[in-house]
Design an enzyme around this catalytic site. Structure first.
Site, short mmCIF file in Angstrom:
data_model
loop_
_atom_site.label_atom_id
_atom_site.label_comp_id
_atom_site.label_asym_id
_atom_site.label_seq_id
_atom_site.Cartn_x
_atom_site.Cartn_y
_atom_site.Cartn_z
N ASN A 6 0.87 -1.19 0.00
CA ASN A 6 0.00 0.00 0.00
C ASN A 6 0.90 1.23 0.00
OD1 ASN A 6 -1.81 2.05 0.46
ND2 ASN A 6 -2.31 1.42 2.58
N LYS A 8 0.13 4.25 -0.35
CA LYS A 8 -0.53 5.45 0.20
C LYS A 8 -0.29 6.66 -0.72
CE LYS A 8 0.00 3.47 4.75
NZ LYS A 8 -0.09 3.66 6.17
N HIS A 92 -9.57 1.02 4.67
CA HIS A 92 -8.32 1.21 5.39
C HIS A 92 -8.57 2.15 6.58
CE1 HIS A 92 -4.23 2.53 6.30
NE2 HIS A 92 -3.82 1.43 5.69
N GLU A 94 -7.02 4.59 7.64
CA GLU A 94 -6.87 6.02 7.32
C GLU A 94 -8.12 6.55 6.61
OE1 GLU A 94 -3.07 5.61 5.40
OE2 GLU A 94 -2.22 5.05 7.33
N GLU A 164 -5.50 -5.01 10.54
CA GLU A 164 -4.51 -3.96 10.75
C GLU A 164 -4.82 -3.23 12.05
OE1 GLU A 164 -2.51 -2.80 6.85
OE2 GLU A 164 -4.27 -1.53 7.01
N SER A 210 3.29 -2.18 10.39
CA SER A 210 4.74 -2.18 10.60
C SER A 210 5.37 -3.55 10.34
CB SER A 210 5.08 -1.68 12.02
OG SER A 210 4.62 -0.35 12.18
C1 PEP Z 1 -0.88 0.12 6.09
O1 PEP Z 1 -1.09 1.32 6.11
O2 PEP Z 1 -1.68 -0.63 5.49
C2 PEP Z 1 0.30 -0.38 6.79
C3 PEP Z 1 0.33 -1.62 7.16
O3 PEP Z 1 1.31 0.53 7.00
P1 PEP Z 1 2.75 0.23 7.70
O4 PEP Z 1 3.26 -1.08 7.12
O5 PEP Z 1 3.59 1.39 7.34
O6 PEP Z 1 2.49 0.10 9.16
#
Ligand code: PEP
Length: 251
Positions: A6, A8, A92, A94, A164, A210
């Site tokens: 992703n 973003k 998501h 966000e 997530e 992460s």
């Molecule tokens: C995400 O936004 O889907 C995500 C998992 O971000 P990160 O790996 O940076 O935590």
């Protein structure tokens, strides 16, 4: 297994072309591991031109639930199909927290994605205060039921779920393998109620938050973790490739 990046709101067209090209040259097809990248809308067409015929598929990060019309700034499922998308990330955290998307919004988008033969990657996950209060399963169950009740699947691969935990996204803080496995098993139980045991057993449930090359093996080797949705580590070719290699090892 699915490893999905992703991106973003990162990468202009030149950077997107470079990263897609680097990935095309270093990700090899592997039976049992699907790979996808989800660049910003404006880079999808160029990315498809680079990735077409490779082991990497294309996804988008969002879409609107309507076919077309007066929705300034939005993008439809049909448009995503027309630029070669197979996947679309929906719900998501966000989108939910910054743009106010509700479970009902996600549900409408899931139906529209399926109608256009896009595979929705439906994101669920609790906030830190939910986990601290011990209500992470209740929150995730509400999100799953809110988005997926009455959804009909033809085959399990019609849909992907991404767990997530919001407190792990972009924070460098990861769920422990045990926390991830416990929640993924719970999600599979909820999917069993929604779709039946056979279908639920075969739906890919990704972990996101992460995930990096140094923590991927222990997460991806959990029995109910079927891949990763990767944010930050998907922006660097070497780390994304290392995550794909981890999935190949752990499947
Ligand atoms: C995400 O936004 O889907 C995500 C998992 O971000 P990160 O790996 O940076 O935590």
């Amino acid at each position: 297994m699915l490893i999905a990046g992703n991106w973003k709101m990162n990468m202009d067209l030149i950077a997107a072309r470079q990263l897609a090209g680097a990935l095309r040259n270093s990700v090899e097809a592997s039976e049992g591991v699907q790979v996808a990248i989800c660049p910003p809308f404006v880079a999808l067409d160029a990315a498809y031109g680079i990735l077409h015929g490779s082991a990497i598929q294309l996804g988008a990060q969002n879409m609107h639930a309507a076919d077309s019309g007066a929705f300034t700034g939005e993008v439809s499922a049909g448009m995503l199909r027309s630029v070669g998308c197979r996947y679309v990330i929906l719900g998501h955290s966000e989108r939910r927290t910054i743009f106010g998307e509700t479970d009902a919004d996600v549900k409408a988008k899931v139906a529209q994605a399926l109608a256009h033969r896009l595979v929705p990657i439906v994101c669920v996950g609790e906030q830190l205060e939910d986990r601290d209060a011990g209500r992470e399963e209740a929150v995730v169950a509400d999100q799953l039921r809110g988005a997926l009740t009455d959804v009909r699947l033809t085959v399990p691969s019609d849909i992907v779920i991404a767990y997530e935990p919001v407190w792990a996204i972009g924070t460098g803080r990861t769920a422990s393998p045990e926390q991830a496995q416990t929640m993924h098993a719970f999600i599979r139980k909820e999917l069993t109620n929604l779709f039946g045991a056979d279908t639920a057993a075969a739906i890919d449930i990704l972990y996101g938050g992460s995930m990096k090359p140094d923590n991927a093996d222990e997460l991806l080797s959990q029995p109910d973790v079927n891949g990763g949705l990767i944010g930050g580590a998907s922006l660097v070719a070497e780390s994304f490739v290392a995550l794909v290699q981890a999935a190949v090892r752990c499947q």
